[in-house]
Design a protein around this motif. Sequence first.
Motif, PDB file in Angstrom:
ATOM      1  N   ARG A  76       0.525   2.651  -3.399  1.00  0.00           N
ATOM      2  CA  ARG A  76      -0.840   2.601  -3.930  1.00  0.00           C
ATOM      3  C   ARG A  76      -1.136   3.757  -4.891  1.00  0.00           C
ATOM      4  N   PRO A  91      -1.469   1.801  -8.616  1.00  0.00           N
ATOM      5  CA  PRO A  91      -2.684   1.327  -7.945  1.00  0.00           C
ATOM      6  C   PRO A  91      -3.165  -0.030  -8.452  1.00  0.00           C
ATOM      7  N   LEU A 144       0.817  -1.220   0.000  1.00  0.00           N
ATOM      8  CA  LEU A 144       0.000   0.000   0.000  1.00  0.00           C
ATOM      9  C   LEU A 144       0.850   1.269   0.000  1.00  0.00           C
ATOM     10  N   ALA A 161      -6.805  -0.780  -0.920  1.00  0.00           N
ATOM     11  CA  ALA A 161      -6.283  -0.951  -2.278  1.00  0.00           C
ATOM     12  C   ALA A 161      -7.380  -0.803  -3.316  1.00  0.00           C
TER      13      ALA A 161
END
Length: 391
Positions: free
Chosen positions: A56, A60, A53, A91
């Motif tokens: 992210r 992504p 993450l 996420a």
Amino acid sequence: MTTRTRWGGASVADALLAVLLAAGAVGAARVWSAQRALDPVGVALLVGATIPLAWRRVRPGTVLVLTFALTVPYHDREYLHESAAVPALVALGTYAAYVRRGVAVAVGVAALTVAGVAMSLGGTDGPNWRDRCGMAGWVVAAVVAGQAWRSHHDYVSAIIDRAERAERTRDEVARRRVAEERLRIARDLHDLLAHSITLIGVQAGVAAHLAAQEPPADRTVMVGALDTIAQTCRDARHELRATLAVLRDAEEVASYEAVPGLAGLDGLVPLAGAARSAGIDVTLTGHEGPTPAPEVGVAVYRIVQEALTNVVKHSQAHTVRVELIADDAELRVSVVDDGHANTVGEGAGFGILGMTERARSVGGTLVAGPAPEGGFAVSAVLPMARSEGAE
């Protein structure tokens, strides 16, 4: 602004979020009871699903795939399901914020399918309908939150873009107004000084020629030339003072009463007299009509002034005809001399350009060039009132 680190573009804030979520997920899985206690394999899966993450916002899609790929075996081994739900939802919401609505909905449906399969794997007791509805609600909430953030971001970006365009437009308008004002000042100074200096030069030459004659010439002619020089200086000083007074007062609307204007043919008499004092026979003809707007009158006065100045300076003419015809809609003015057309406008002067700009400034047109019958002609057609779209 989020600070980016050297680790593949991950931000400090996202890295801290990933660490906190990993620690929280592991802590919750150890404290809360589940069908299977958290072991090193579960810790590895949980941390492996959470640490990505940190990237992210950079990748992504990759983070979403990696997170779900590690949460599926985590759920299959019957660890605490809720511990892996948070990083998966983060996420999913992040990915939904970076894609179009249709793609976000499709990914949300795929996430529901993967989550449902993961919850059904392993163990003897599958999830009940309440668990399934709760899971679906959280997935939908993550997708909606991501799309809401995207919409808000687009809205703010549009506002900023409009503000920047408006600022650029204001700067361009300001620069254009400054350029127009500089051009107007240049025209005023050129029309005033060129006319006055030309007459002074001609009369000074006459006076010098008479003074050098043997025996001395008639003093009356010399005195007349010197008087003309003095009167021209006084007129120039008056016009220059009036022009500067308008320029100094920023709050004052440009006053057309402060500078010479046009009151029919009578308004051109001083210009004709100045040209006659230089030895040129000037004839004023025409048919007067309604009085034009003040700014149009000033434009006509300056055009005739500059045209006569060019006649004195360049054409070597003996006669010049100034004609003024006005009706309810238009004002036509022409200045035609019998001089040498090919000598008019030589050099780097701005006379004809200035006359053209004068005409355009009130919505009119001007043509200058050799006359069909010889000499040089200046013809202008101006509206009786300044046009709204004039420069």
